[in-house]
Design a protein around this motif. Sequence first.
Motif, PDB file in Angstrom:
ATOM      1  N   TRP A  36       0.822  -1.211   0.000  1.00  0.00           N
ATOM      2  CA  TRP A  36       0.000   0.000   0.000  1.00  0.00           C
ATOM      3  C   TRP A  36       0.862   1.269   0.000  1.00  0.00           C
ATOM      4  O   TRP A  36       0.468   2.282  -0.576  1.00  0.00           O
ATOM      5  CB  TRP A  36      -0.983  -0.010   1.178  1.00  0.00           C
ATOM      6  N   GLY A  37       2.049   1.211   0.617  1.00  0.00           N
ATOM      7  CA  GLY A  37       2.964   2.348   0.519  1.00  0.00           C
ATOM      8  C   GLY A  37       3.415   2.587  -0.911  1.00  0.00           C
ATOM      9  O   GLY A  37       3.494   3.732  -1.383  1.00  0.00           O
ATOM     10  N   ASN A  38       3.716   1.505  -1.641  1.00  0.00           N
ATOM     11  CA  ASN A  38       4.109   1.646  -3.045  1.00  0.00           C
ATOM     12  C   ASN A  38       2.938   2.095  -3.914  1.00  0.00           C
ATOM     13  O   ASN A  38       3.122   2.831  -4.888  1.00  0.00           O
ATOM     14  CB  ASN A  38       4.679   0.317  -3.564  1.00  0.00           C
ATOM     15  N   ASP A 123      -1.504  -4.033   9.153  1.00  0.00           N
ATOM     16  CA  ASP A 123      -1.487  -4.573   7.797  1.00  0.00           C
ATOM     17  C   ASP A 123      -2.756  -4.107   7.096  1.00  0.00           C
ATOM     18  O   ASP A 123      -3.795  -3.908   7.725  1.00  0.00           O
ATOM     19  CB  ASP A 123      -1.434  -6.107   7.842  1.00  0.00           C
ATOM     20  N   MET A 124      -2.665  -3.904   5.776  1.00  0.00           N
ATOM     21  CA  MET A 124      -3.811  -3.460   4.988  1.00  0.00           C
ATOM     22  C   MET A 124      -4.184  -4.553   3.992  1.00  0.00           C
ATOM     23  O   MET A 124      -3.462  -4.775   3.016  1.00  0.00           O
ATOM     24  CB  MET A 124      -3.478  -2.163   4.250  1.00  0.00           C
ATOM     25  N   PRO A 125      -5.304  -5.279   4.199  1.00  0.00           N
ATOM     26  CA  PRO A 125      -5.725  -6.306   3.234  1.00  0.00           C
ATOM     27  C   PRO A 125      -6.053  -5.688   1.875  1.00  0.00           C
ATOM     28  O   PRO A 125      -6.628  -4.599   1.797  1.00  0.00           O
ATOM     29  CB  PRO A 125      -6.972  -6.916   3.886  1.00  0.00           C
ATOM     30  N   HIS A 126      -5.701  -6.379   0.797  1.00  0.00           N
ATOM     31  CA  HIS A 126      -6.006  -5.896  -0.546  1.00  0.00           C
ATOM     32  C   HIS A 126      -7.505  -5.668  -0.724  1.00  0.00           C
ATOM     33  O   HIS A 126      -7.933  -4.631  -1.260  1.00  0.00           O
ATOM     34  CB  HIS A 126      -5.524  -6.906  -1.597  1.00  0.00           C
ATOM     35  N   ALA A 127      -8.309  -6.648  -0.298  1.00  0.00           N
ATOM     36  CA  ALA A 127      -9.754  -6.552  -0.523  1.00  0.00           C
ATOM     37  C   ALA A 127     -10.339  -5.338   0.176  1.00  0.00           C
ATOM     38  O   ALA A 127     -11.233  -4.675  -0.349  1.00  0.00           O
ATOM     39  CB  ALA A 127     -10.441  -7.829  -0.033  1.00  0.00           C
ATOM     40  N   ASP A 133     -12.021   2.323  -2.527  1.00  0.00           N
ATOM     41  CA  ASP A 133     -10.968   3.105  -3.179  1.00  0.00           C
ATOM     42  C   ASP A 133     -10.157   3.891  -2.152  1.00  0.00           C
ATOM     43  O   ASP A 133      -9.931   5.098  -2.294  1.00  0.00           O
ATOM     44  CB  ASP A 133     -11.560   4.053  -4.227  1.00  0.00           C
ATOM     45  N   LEU A 134      -9.715   3.195  -1.083  1.00  0.00           N
ATOM     46  CA  LEU A 134      -8.928   3.869  -0.055  1.00  0.00           C
ATOM     47  C   LEU A 134      -7.645   4.449  -0.621  1.00  0.00           C
ATOM     48  O   LEU A 134      -7.269   5.579  -0.318  1.00  0.00           O
ATOM     49  CB  LEU A 134      -8.594   2.884   1.074  1.00  0.00           C
ATOM     50  N   LEU A 135      -6.949   3.667  -1.441  1.00  0.00           N
ATOM     51  CA  LEU A 135      -5.695   4.126  -1.998  1.00  0.00           C
ATOM     52  C   LEU A 135      -5.953   5.051  -3.181  1.00  0.00           C
ATOM     53  O   LEU A 135      -6.832   4.775  -3.998  1.00  0.00           O
ATOM     54  CB  LEU A 135      -4.834   2.937  -2.427  1.00  0.00           C
ATOM     55  N   PRO A 136      -5.225   6.157  -3.266  1.00  0.00           N
ATOM     56  CA  PRO A 136      -5.473   7.094  -4.369  1.00  0.00           C
ATOM     57  C   PRO A 136      -5.039   6.507  -5.702  1.00  0.00           C
ATOM     58  O   PRO A 136      -4.047   5.774  -5.787  1.00  0.00           O
ATOM     59  CB  PRO A 136      -4.617   8.307  -3.995  1.00  0.00           C
ATOM     60  N   THR A 298      -5.109  -0.373 -11.978  1.00  0.00           N
ATOM     61  CA  THR A 298      -4.517  -0.433 -10.654  1.00  0.00           C
ATOM     62  C   THR A 298      -3.191  -1.174 -10.733  1.00  0.00           C
ATOM     63  O   THR A 298      -2.919  -1.917 -11.667  1.00  0.00           O
ATOM     64  CB  THR A 298      -5.447  -1.161  -9.659  1.00  0.00           C
ATOM     65  N   ALA A 299      -2.385  -0.957  -9.692  1.00  0.00           N
ATOM     66  CA  ALA A 299      -1.095  -1.656  -9.653  1.00  0.00           C
ATOM     67  C   ALA A 299      -1.296  -3.165  -9.586  1.00  0.00           C
ATOM     68  O   ALA A 299      -0.548  -3.932 -10.193  1.00  0.00           O
ATOM     69  CB  ALA A 299      -0.286  -1.165  -8.447  1.00  0.00           C
ATOM     70  N   SER A 300      -2.308  -3.627  -8.833  1.00  0.00           N
ATOM     71  CA  SER A 300      -2.524  -5.065  -8.713  1.00  0.00           C
ATOM     72  C   SER A 300      -2.942  -5.685 -10.037  1.00  0.00           C
ATOM     73  O   SER A 300      -2.501  -6.784 -10.392  1.00  0.00           O
ATOM     74  CB  SER A 300      -3.582  -5.347  -7.641  1.00  0.00           C
ATOM     75  N   SER A 301      -3.807  -4.976 -10.820  1.00  0.00           N
ATOM     76  CA  SER A 301      -4.230  -5.556 -12.096  1.00  0.00           C
ATOM     77  C   SER A 301      -3.096  -5.517 -13.114  1.00  0.00           C
ATOM     78  O   SER A 301      -2.973  -6.413 -13.937  1.00  0.00           O
ATOM     79  CB  SER A 301      -5.474  -4.836 -12.633  1.00  0.00           C
TER      80      SER A 301
END
Length: 417
Positions: A36-38, A123-127, A133-136, A298-301
């Motif tokens: 989440w920091g990245n 810790d921040m779960p992905h889900a 949309d917590l992360l900008p 998103t970064a994950s996708s």
Amino acid sequence: MTAPAPRRPRPDDRRATFPAMPPRPAAEGEFATTWWGNAWLASMEDTALDAARLGRGRDYAARGHVDAVTVTPGRVMAYVHGSRPRPYRTEIRLRTLTDDDWEDLLRAVADRPDHIAALLDKDMPHALAELSDLLPAAGDLVPDCSCPDDGYPCKHAAALCYQTARLLDADPFVLLLMRGRAEHEILGDLTRRSAARTAAERTATAPAMPTVSAESVLADRQLPALPPPLPVPDRPGRPPDYPQAAGAPDPFALDLLATEAAARAHALLVLGEDPVAALTPWQDAVRLAAAHPGSGLTASSRALYRDLAAATGRTPTDLARAVAAWRQGGLAGLDVLEHPWDPPAGPFDRARPALAAADLPALRPWRNRLTGATLQLRLGHDGLWYGYESDRDREDWWPRGIPDTDPAGAVIALLGR
């Protein structure tokens, strides 16, 4: 890395000030240590107009040029030392969540005890991060600085963004404060919800389970029938959240595999067969990618597309094109994309006159394809015509539109008539 402790907030306070962090040794690789920091840094880096300013800002943050950081809902502020004796007042603004957003988020956390445990364990779960949309995303962070540099962002704002990532690494509640709620508010709300849920569960009456008495089992007579099997659940179960740990597999990949396994097991119980067992590894990779947002969102996708493409010996562009074909027509659409064939006389031969009669562009035939300057039709084994588009003078065909039994209908859908 542990962030400096913020000052103790008042009960109604939504403001936390973190002391200046010490310089960090120069290190290669990513500045942040958590996903989440990245992700926070990516939202700034993806829209930065000058990579050199980012590099100077990263260096400022690493060398300890950022003073105490104050976090309030919708804003992060600090004084950043630059080339002049007087530091610059720098801030980063972002949108706060609405009351409805918070209600959805807190309800989801209360429904998942593992989410609560993860947050308390910093810790921040992905889900959970993706739920509201917590992360900008790219463009959500708005930098502002008192320096004369009009760069976007300037090096001072970039330094503040990098330093904020270190705070987020240590405590994801900092991100929640940015979005509008303090840690004590969130934990208090979750405590009330948990107590209400526990009280409701205690008063609920459990359904009676079918039983067989021991006396009847041991009696010298024919045994009664066994109780019927439990009903099949109406939906697959949810997998647990997997923590981020050094040397461990990627949590997003584990979550994806566990979710897929649960869905396939549920389908096997309901249908008596595995609906994806006959797919090749490449077809299954395309199916998995097609079920998620595009690679640029998103970064994950983006990581999902990259890893699936690498695992199947393809490029991310190959995968993106195959995903477009899958979304156009499923397995049949993917076959049309990858395998030209020679159709028998009949519908294919009648297509060109039908297009000419509809006053549509002339297309030249090759095997199962009719090609023009910027559009193309491909006949599938299922008898449907699949539309494709490309830039003029380029052989870069991408699936577009909805398959149609009528070639003129497929072309009209592409042309938007």
